[in-house]
Every structure is written in structure tokens, then in C-alpha cells.
Design an enzyme around this catalytic site. Structure first.
Site, short mmCIF file in Angstrom:
data_model
loop_
_atom_site.label_atom_id
_atom_site.label_comp_id
_atom_site.label_asym_id
_atom_site.label_seq_id
_atom_site.Cartn_x
_atom_site.Cartn_y
_atom_site.Cartn_z
N ALA A 115 4.88 -9.93 39.38
CA ALA A 115 4.71 -10.85 40.50
C ALA A 115 4.81 -12.27 39.99
O ALA A 115 4.67 -12.53 38.79
CB ALA A 115 3.36 -10.62 41.19
N GLU A 127 11.18 -12.29 38.00
CA GLU A 127 9.87 -11.81 37.55
C GLU A 127 9.97 -10.41 36.96
O GLU A 127 9.31 -10.11 35.95
CB GLU A 127 8.89 -11.82 38.73
CG GLU A 127 8.54 -13.21 39.25
CD GLU A 127 7.85 -14.07 38.21
OE1 GLU A 127 7.21 -13.51 37.28
OE2 GLU A 127 7.93 -15.31 38.31
N ARG A 160 -7.29 -11.59 34.34
CA ARG A 160 -7.46 -12.48 35.49
C ARG A 160 -8.84 -13.13 35.40
O ARG A 160 -9.87 -12.50 35.64
CB ARG A 160 -7.31 -11.70 36.80
CG ARG A 160 -5.90 -11.17 37.04
CD ARG A 160 -4.88 -12.29 37.10
NE ARG A 160 -3.55 -11.81 37.47
CZ ARG A 160 -2.49 -12.60 37.55
NH1 ARG A 160 -2.60 -13.90 37.26
NH2 ARG A 160 -1.31 -12.10 37.89
N GLU A 211 8.78 -10.23 33.13
CA GLU A 211 7.50 -9.57 32.89
C GLU A 211 7.66 -8.12 32.45
O GLU A 211 6.80 -7.59 31.74
CB GLU A 211 6.63 -9.62 34.15
CG GLU A 211 6.19 -11.03 34.52
CD GLU A 211 5.11 -11.05 35.59
OE1 GLU A 211 4.81 -9.97 36.15
OE2 GLU A 211 4.57 -12.13 35.85
N GLU A 230 -0.11 -14.18 30.12
CA GLU A 230 1.06 -13.31 29.97
C GLU A 230 1.37 -12.96 28.51
O GLU A 230 2.34 -12.25 28.25
CB GLU A 230 2.28 -13.97 30.62
CG GLU A 230 2.12 -14.19 32.12
CD GLU A 230 3.34 -14.86 32.72
OE1 GLU A 230 4.11 -15.49 31.94
OE2 GLU A 230 3.52 -14.79 33.94
#
Length: 218
Positions: free
Chosen positions: A95, A112, A83, A116, A165
Site C-alpha cells: 500500500a 507499490e 506501525r 514493496e 520499510e
């Protein structure tokens, strides 16, 4: 100790968020980006026995969803993601942004979780609704609880991970250990932290107070 508003005495039964909108006498767009927009509102607000106009900056956000996946061994799924704004690798729950107009929130959550974490869930419940930064943003987050999980082979997912990601390792953490990590300050992400604590509370009550997956978002 009791509190009041406008002379009224309030108690536990009064603790429920409700809609309210003070008069906006003017608004200007300050910034428009790829995801967010920032506007400056001029709002009529009380100041003692009179009213005055105060400026408030508002970050308009499309909203998002999060998923706490709990397996049959009482483990929660956490994944690690970079992040940039906080300069950290954070352990998070799956998320995503509400970036498809009209898409039901539980369908976004299903997508998601699949993209993910490579999982599908046979049971979905609404776990919590939160406003993560109401002093500056209108973002809304619905956190779902996903159970009865099955893994999906990567070739059946058809999702290419890029940027943040591109490298997201997944770890299954025992729920009690995840709670300890939240309280110890080892997990900082809001969705993961609140979701883990909410699942612990829900489990203690036999999951009987959970709302349905399509519960209204008030």
C-alpha cells in the site's frame, strides 16, 4: 423490518452511498503536519425541529491505495511492517500514499507492488473503494486486485527501503487461510482484512463482478 428517512420507505436498492454536503459556516486550521492537516469546521446540522451549529474536527488525508496480489496457487501476498501509532508489527498488503499529484491510482498501485513486494502483475482489477474513518477523516482508499504475477530481481527495482520499510518480510498465504486469520483476529490491518475478504467473495463469483482498473472513484 424496513427503515425510512424523512418518511420515505427504503429498500435494498436504495443502499448506495451518495455525495452530500451540509453547510459549513466557518473553518479553522488546527494542525498541519507532514502528511495530514486537521481543521475544525462549524457545520449547520438538524436538532429536532430546528438547526444548530456543531463543531466537527476533520483530518485531511491525501488518500492511499492498496494491492491484494493473488498468485496462480490462490495465495495472497502479505508483508509485515512496524506501525508506531498502534505499537504493533502488522501483516499488511502492499500500500502507499497518493503523494504524486496527478498520478493515476493504478500506476501508484503498480509502483507499490514493485517496490514493496518485488512483483509485477499482468492483470489488474478494482476490488473495493473504502472510506476507512469517515467520522473524522476524508481519506479514500482504493484496493486493487493484482493477478498474473511475476517476480522482479531486486537489482531491477532501484528502491531503497528505510524506516518502517527497512525490514518487511513477505509471506504467501493461501487465501482460505488468510480469511481464517482475518476472522480469528490474527490480521488487523484494514486494507489487508477487507481485501482478503473481498477477494474471497470475488472468487466465489468467478471474479465476474470486478470493476476495471480505471473505474471512476465516486
Amino acid at each position: 423490518m424496513t427503515g425510512g428517512s424523512g418518511g420515505a420507505r427504503l429498500g435494498p436498492d436504495d443502499v448506495r452511498d451518495r455525495p452530500e454536503r451540509w453547510e459549513v459556516v466557518g473553518s479553522d486550521e488546527e494542525y498541519r503536519g507532514h502528511v495530514i492537516r486537521v481543521r475544525r469546521d462549524r457545520v449547520r446540522m438538524p436538532n429536532g425541529d430546528r438547526m444548530e451549529i456543531a463543531q466537527r474536527d476533520v483530518v485531511e488525508h491525501p488518500g492511499s491505495v492498496g494491492v491484494i496480489a493473488l498468485d496462480d496457487a490462490d495465495r495472497v501476498l502479505l508483508l509485515r511492517q512496524y506501525r508506531h501509532p498502534v505499537g504493533r508489527l502488522l501483516w499488511e498488503a502492499p500500500a502507499g500514499l497518493r503523494d504524486v499529484p496527478g498520478e493515476p491510482l493504478h500506476e501508484l498501485a503498480e509502483r507499490e507492488l514493485l517496490e514493496e513486494a518485488g512483483c509485477r502483475a499482468g492483470r489488474w482489477d478494482t476490488l473495493a473503494d473504502v472510506l476507512p474513518s469517515p467520522g473524522m477523516s476524508d481519506e479514500r482508499i482504493r484496493i486493487f486486485l493484482a493477478r498474473d504475477l511475476t517476480e522482479v530481481p531486486a537489482e531491477e527495482i532501484g528502491f531503497e527501503r528505510v524506516h518502517e520499510e527497512a525490514d518487511m518480510p513477505v509471506v504467501w498465504v493461501p487465501l482460505d487461510e488468510a480469511v481464517r486469520k482475518v476472522l480469528a483476529g490474527e490480521i488487523h490491518n484494514m486494507i489487508a482484512s477487507l481485501g482478503v475478504l473481498a477477494v474471497q467473495a470475488a472468487r466465489a463469483r468467478g471474479f465476474r463482478d470486478l470493476r476495471p482498473v480505471d473505474a471512476p472513484e465516486d
